[in-house]
Design a protein around this motif. Structure first.
Motif, PDB file in Angstrom:
ATOM      1  N   MET A 135       9.497  -1.657   6.485  1.00  0.00           N
ATOM      2  CA  MET A 135       8.187  -3.106   6.162  1.00  0.00           C
ATOM      3  C   MET A 135       8.604  -4.321   5.791  1.00  0.00           C
ATOM      4  SD  MET A 135       5.556  -1.988   7.429  1.00  0.00           S
ATOM      5  CE  MET A 135       5.353   0.539   8.331  1.00  0.00           C
ATOM      6  N   TYR A 136       9.330  -3.836   4.938  1.00  0.00           N
ATOM      7  CA  TYR A 136      10.094  -5.404   4.314  1.00  0.00           C
ATOM      8  C   TYR A 136      10.772  -5.841   4.968  1.00  0.00           C
ATOM      9  CZ  TYR A 136       6.824  -5.470   0.024  1.00  0.00           C
ATOM     10  OH  TYR A 136       5.063  -5.136  -0.778  1.00  0.00           O
TER      11      TYR A 136
ATOM     12  N   LEU B 199       9.686   9.476  -1.527  1.00  0.00           N
ATOM     13  CA  LEU B 199      10.844   9.685  -1.135  1.00  0.00           C
ATOM     14  C   LEU B 199      10.195   9.060   0.793  1.00  0.00           C
ATOM     15  CD1 LEU B 199      13.477  11.541  -1.758  1.00  0.00           C
ATOM     16  CD2 LEU B 199      13.376   9.179  -2.586  1.00  0.00           C
ATOM     17  N   THR B 200       9.579   9.326   1.494  1.00  0.00           N
ATOM     18  CA  THR B 200       9.242   9.155   2.819  1.00  0.00           C
ATOM     19  C   THR B 200       8.341   8.136   3.088  1.00  0.00           C
ATOM     20  OG1 THR B 200       9.314  11.134   3.124  1.00  0.00           O
ATOM     21  CG2 THR B 200       7.447   9.444   5.077  1.00  0.00           C
ATOM     22  N   CYS B 201       7.741   7.402   2.224  1.00  0.00           N
ATOM     23  CA  CYS B 201       6.647   6.741   1.993  1.00  0.00           C
ATOM     24  C   CYS B 201       7.579   5.517   1.277  1.00  0.00           C
ATOM     25  CB  CYS B 201       5.704   6.636   0.640  1.00  0.00           C
ATOM     26  SG  CYS B 201       4.138   7.515   1.238  1.00  0.00           S
ATOM     27  N   LEU B 202       8.144   5.805   0.008  1.00  0.00           N
ATOM     28  CA  LEU B 202       9.568   4.470  -0.057  1.00  0.00           C
ATOM     29  C   LEU B 202      10.329   4.382   0.927  1.00  0.00           C
ATOM     30  CD1 LEU B 202      10.742   5.840  -3.796  1.00  0.00           C
ATOM     31  CD2 LEU B 202       9.041   3.663  -3.310  1.00  0.00           C
ATOM     32  N   GLY B 203      10.412   5.076   1.959  1.00  0.00           N
ATOM     33  CA  GLY B 203      11.220   4.325   3.875  1.00  0.00           C
ATOM     34  C   GLY B 203      10.742   3.836   4.013  1.00  0.00           C
TER      35      GLY B 203
ATOM     36  N   ILE C  98       0.866  -0.816   0.497  1.00  0.00           N
ATOM     37  CA  ILE C  98      -0.132  -0.022   0.107  1.00  0.00           C
ATOM     38  C   ILE C  98       1.186   0.813  -0.211  1.00  0.00           C
ATOM     39  CG2 ILE C  98      -1.490   1.448   1.558  1.00  0.00           C
ATOM     40  CD1 ILE C  98      -2.412  -1.487   2.426  1.00  0.00           C
ATOM     41  N   LEU C  99       1.965   1.484   0.826  1.00  0.00           N
ATOM     42  CA  LEU C  99       2.953   2.446   1.045  1.00  0.00           C
ATOM     43  C   LEU C  99       3.567   2.344  -0.389  1.00  0.00           C
ATOM     44  CD1 LEU C  99       4.384   1.859   4.643  1.00  0.00           C
ATOM     45  CD2 LEU C  99       2.930   3.819   3.547  1.00  0.00           C
TER      46      LEU C  99
ATOM     47  N   LEU D 113       5.761  16.922  -2.442  1.00  0.00           N
ATOM     48  CA  LEU D 113       5.377  15.531  -3.078  1.00  0.00           C
ATOM     49  C   LEU D 113       6.226  14.385  -3.125  1.00  0.00           C
ATOM     50  CD1 LEU D 113       2.721  17.084  -6.539  1.00  0.00           C
ATOM     51  CD2 LEU D 113       2.303  15.670  -4.317  1.00  0.00           C
ATOM     52  N   GLY D 114       7.791  15.669  -3.808  1.00  0.00           N
ATOM     53  CA  GLY D 114       9.076  14.427  -3.413  1.00  0.00           C
ATOM     54  C   GLY D 114       9.649  13.852  -2.605  1.00  0.00           C
ATOM     55  N   ILE D 115       9.562  14.493  -1.414  1.00  0.00           N
ATOM     56  CA  ILE D 115       9.642  13.904   0.072  1.00  0.00           C
ATOM     57  C   ILE D 115       8.539  13.638   0.309  1.00  0.00           C
ATOM     58  CG2 ILE D 115       9.144  14.869   2.399  1.00  0.00           C
ATOM     59  CD1 ILE D 115      10.732  17.577   1.326  1.00  0.00           C
TER      60      ILE D 115
END
Length: 75
Positions: A59-60, A50-54, A18-19, A45-47
């Protein structure tokens, strides 16, 4: 204990997916040209992307640790 770890792994995998999807939408908002978008909105939007990717990576990472624990329990 095994079932709890399997449920935990499934939950964290869902959260990660989801993230990742949310991060994709933020990135699309960043790269698609919009007439009213200013520099601050682009940075935001960029931050956010990147935050969601982090958090997706986090999570993984938890899923990987749960898999190791599950393998140790089943030995």
């Amino acid at each position: 204990m095994e079932k709890e770890l399997q449920k935990k792994m499934a939950d964290y995998q869902r959260f990660g997916f989801i993230l990742l999807a949310v991060s994709t939408f933020f990135y699309l908002g960043l790269v698609l040209p919009v007439e009213d978008k200013n520099f601050i909105q682009s940075i935001t939007l960029g931050i956010a992307s990147l935050t969601c990717l982090g958090f997706t990576a986090l999570m993984y990472n938890v899923v990987r640790k749960c898999k190791v624990q599950l393998q140790e329990i089943t030995k």
